[in-house]
Design an enzyme around this catalytic site. Structure first.
Site, PDB file in Angstrom:
ATOM      1  N   GLY A 248       0.825  -1.212   0.000  1.00 36.97           N
ATOM      2  CA  GLY A 248       0.000   0.000   0.000  1.00 36.97           C
ATOM      3  C   GLY A 248       0.857   1.259   0.000  1.00 36.97           C
ATOM      4  O   GLY A 248       0.571   2.234  -0.711  1.00 36.97           O
ATOM      5  N   ASP A 249       1.928   1.237   0.778  1.00 34.76           N
ATOM      6  CA  ASP A 249       2.836   2.397   0.828  1.00 34.76           C
ATOM      7  C   ASP A 249       3.470   2.620  -0.547  1.00 34.76           C
ATOM      8  O   ASP A 249       3.714   3.765  -0.959  1.00 34.76           O
ATOM      9  CB  ASP A 249       3.949   2.159   1.858  1.00 34.76           C
ATOM     10  CG  ASP A 249       3.391   1.867   3.240  1.00 34.76           C
ATOM     11  OD1 ASP A 249       2.257   2.292   3.519  1.00 34.76           O
ATOM     12  OD2 ASP A 249       4.090   1.209   4.027  1.00 34.76           O
TER      13      ASP A 249
HETATM   14  N1  LIG Z   1      -1.630 -10.520  -4.118  1.00 40.95           N
HETATM   15  C1  LIG Z   1      -1.359  -9.429  -4.865  1.00 40.95           C
HETATM   16  N2  LIG Z   1      -1.185  -9.563  -6.202  1.00 40.95           N
HETATM   17  C2  LIG Z   1      -0.927  -8.495  -6.976  1.00 40.95           C
HETATM   18  N3  LIG Z   1      -0.832  -7.238  -6.506  1.00 40.95           N
HETATM   19  C3  LIG Z   1      -1.003  -7.036  -5.172  1.00 40.95           C
HETATM   20  C4  LIG Z   1      -1.270  -8.119  -4.280  1.00 40.95           C
HETATM   21  N4  LIG Z   1      -1.386  -7.604  -3.015  1.00 40.95           N
HETATM   22  C5  LIG Z   1      -1.195  -6.274  -3.136  1.00 40.95           C
HETATM   23  N5  LIG Z   1      -0.968  -5.926  -4.424  1.00 40.95           N
HETATM   24  C6  LIG Z   1      -0.731  -4.590  -4.977  1.00 40.95           C
HETATM   25  O1  LIG Z   1      -0.474  -3.692  -3.919  1.00 40.95           O
HETATM   26  C7  LIG Z   1      -1.493  -2.686  -3.845  1.00 40.95           C
HETATM   27  C8  LIG Z   1      -1.791  -2.354  -2.404  1.00 40.95           C
HETATM   28  O2  LIG Z   1      -2.211  -3.521  -1.723  1.00 40.95           O
HETATM   29  P1  LIG Z   1      -3.244  -3.482  -0.521  1.00 40.95           P
HETATM   30  O3  LIG Z   1      -3.133  -4.804   0.166  1.00 40.95           O
HETATM   31  O4  LIG Z   1      -4.571  -3.087  -1.023  1.00 40.95           O
HETATM   32  O5  LIG Z   1      -2.670  -2.275   0.369  1.00 40.95           O
HETATM   33  P2  LIG Z   1      -2.371  -2.159   1.935  1.00 40.95           P
HETATM   34  O6  LIG Z   1      -0.970  -2.729   2.083  1.00 40.95           O
HETATM   35  O7  LIG Z   1      -2.424  -0.707   2.208  1.00 40.95           O
HETATM   36  O8  LIG Z   1      -3.421  -2.971   2.665  1.00 40.95           O
HETATM   37  C9  LIG Z   1      -2.674  -3.231  -4.641  1.00 40.95           C
HETATM   38  O9  LIG Z   1      -3.431  -2.158  -5.177  1.00 40.95           O
HETATM   39  C10 LIG Z   1      -1.958  -4.060  -5.715  1.00 40.95           C
HETATM   40  O10 LIG Z   1      -1.487  -3.212  -6.759  1.00 40.95           O
HETATM   41  O1  LIG Z   2       1.534   1.931  11.612  1.00 38.25           O
HETATM   42  P1  LIG Z   2       0.842   0.618  11.367  1.00 38.25           P
HETATM   43  O2  LIG Z   2      -0.557   0.764  10.930  1.00 38.25           O
HETATM   44  O3  LIG Z   2       1.002  -0.314  12.545  1.00 38.25           O
HETATM   45  O4  LIG Z   2       1.568  -0.042  10.145  1.00 38.25           O
HETATM   46  C1  LIG Z   2       2.957  -0.260  10.166  1.00 38.25           C
HETATM   47  C2  LIG Z   2       3.325  -1.364   9.238  1.00 38.25           C
HETATM   48  O5  LIG Z   2       2.829  -1.056   7.965  1.00 38.25           O
HETATM   49  C3  LIG Z   2       3.887  -1.036   7.003  1.00 38.25           C
HETATM   50  O6  LIG Z   2       4.277   0.318   6.859  1.00 38.25           O
HETATM   51  C4  LIG Z   2       3.406  -1.633   5.713  1.00 38.25           C
HETATM   52  O7  LIG Z   2       2.206  -0.953   5.331  1.00 38.25           O
HETATM   53  P2  LIG Z   2       1.355  -1.357   4.047  1.00 38.25           P
HETATM   54  O8  LIG Z   2       1.410  -2.852   3.934  1.00 38.25           O
HETATM   55  O9  LIG Z   2      -0.014  -0.800   4.306  1.00 38.25           O
HETATM   56  O10 LIG Z   2       1.997  -0.679   2.880  1.00 38.25           O
HETATM   57  C5  LIG Z   2       5.013  -1.832   7.644  1.00 38.25           C
HETATM   58  O11 LIG Z   2       6.265  -1.420   7.200  1.00 38.25           O
HETATM   59  C6  LIG Z   2       4.807  -1.577   9.112  1.00 38.25           C
HETATM   60  O12 LIG Z   2       5.219  -2.681   9.877  1.00 38.25           O
END
Ligand SMILES: Nc1ncnc2c1ncn2[C@@H]1O[C@H](COP(=O)(O)OP(=O)(O)O)[C@@H](O)[C@H]1O
Ligand SMILES: O=P(O)(O)OC[C@H]1O[C@](O)(COP(=O)(O)O)[C@@H](O)[C@@H]1O
Length: 303
Positions: A248-249
């Site tokens: 997500g980041d």
């Molecule tokens: N299993 C996956 N396969 C392909 N792309 C992924 C997958 N998981 C995450 N991504 C990519 O990473 C982006 C962010 O993932 P997401 O899980 O929605 O964010 P967060 O880490 O904030 O929960 C998605 O929009 C997609 O582009």
């Molecule tokens: O501050 P929070 O919500 O505990 O999230 C921190 C965690 O999220 C991350 O930044 C990863 O975030 P994303 O998977 O949403 O991109 C990790 O590096 C870290 O361990």
């Protein structure tokens, strides 16, 4: 200058066990560690894409020193407030499925918070600031909203990637961009969001509430970009997930980097999705090469 603010950074400890047994002695087949925390990840991916930023927030103890040294070695500008407690360690356990345990983080004193406020107060209207991640338990859930309010008064462009109660507060400040995932946007409205159409429906409500642009990320399904003029959907590229922490980041980093380089919303969004998936498909955050090689698989369509 672009600033990222991580109130609660972490050392991400990634550990892989073959068949995890709850209550048993498990031995890892692989373990590694990286600096983590949402703003820090955004700064690191942006640097790889050729866009500089300064990382702000709170760091403390041996874990804080590890993060600071790591970022400096990557050429990332840092201006953290040093706090007396240790920066947390977040566990990312891989055993067929991904399980995460994120720590609460150190307590932040009033004096330490004031030192961060002074740094944010020195920014001006040409700056961009990103607030993301959880809030240390000693600070109120409204902290992001009050920091954002200060920035908005100075016409500083604000991006936020926060969840839970603080997301509700942040929406009311009318930021330039927020990036909830589909679970987080569902939580705001007390519903389950599973399809791009549902994400569009609830994302549009956030626009009505004053947010300028919304990206809803939907893990393996892809992501949506919405503002009052356009709504785009991009499917995620296919691949084998190695470690989705930071995906997500990476979406935020790709999007902000695209905008910083003068690309359109559509192009910046496509780069964001490519970065998100490239990170999910690698053990660490994506490299520029990994993201650009996935970019041709990202087809942005109007929804
Ligand atoms: N299993 C996956 N396969 C392909 N792309 C992924 C997958 N998981 C995450 N991504 C990519 O990473 C982006 C962010 O993932 P997401 O899980 O929605 O964010 P967060 O880490 O904030 O929960 C998605 O929009 C997609 O582009
Ligand atoms: O501050 P929070 O919500 O505990 O999230 C921190 C965690 O999220 C991350 O930044 C990863 O975030 P994303 O998977 O949403 O991109 C990790 O590096 C870290 O361990």
């Amino acid at each position: 200058m672009i600033y990222t603010v991580t109130l609660n950074p972490s050392v991400d400890y990634i550990v892989q066990v073959e068949h995890f047994e709850l209550g048993g002695l498990n031995r890892s087949v692989m373990d590694t560690k990286f600096p983590g925390g949402k703003g820090i990840n955004v700064s690191r991916v942006m640097k790889r894409l050729g866009v500089d930023s300064t990382a702000l927030g709170f760091l403390g103890g041996f874990t804080g020193s590890y993060i600071e040294n790591f970022l400096k070695a990557e050429g990332i500008l840092t201006d953290f407030v040093q706090v007396s407690g240790d920066t947390r360690i977040n566990i990312k356990l891989k055993s067929g499925v991904e399980t995460e345990i994120n720590g609460t983080g150190p307590s932040i004193s009033e004096a330490e918070l004031d030192r961060l406020l002074a740094k944010i107060d020195s920014l001006g209207k040409d700056d961009v600031i990103l607030f993301s991640g959880s809030i240390p338990s000693s600070l109120p859930p409204s902290i992001y909203a009050s920091l954002i309010q200060k920035c908005r008064e100075k016409q500083i462009r604000v991006i936020a990637d926060v969840s839970g109660e603080s997301l509700g507060h942040v929406i009311k400040t009318g930021p330039f961009l927020i990036k909830p995932n589909h679970h987080e946007i569902g939580e705001i409205f007390g519903v389950k969001v599973e399809t791009p159409e549902e994400a569009k429906q609830y994302g549009s409500r956030l626009l009505d509430m004053g947010v300028e642009n919304v990206i809803v990320s939907m893990a393996e399904k892809g992501a949506l970009f919405l503002n009052k003029e356009v709504s785009y959907f991009a499917q995620a590229p296919k691949g084998k997930v190695k470690n989705s922490a930071g995906a997500g980041d990476s979406v935020v980093a790709g999007f902000v980097s695209g905008m910083a380089k003068g690309k359109s919303y559509k192009e910046s969004f496509a780069l964001g999705v490519a970065c998100g998936s490239a990170t999910a498909f690698s053990m660490e955050l994506c490299t520029k090469q990994e993201a650009t090689s996935l970019l041709e698989q990202v087809h942005v369509q109007s929804l």
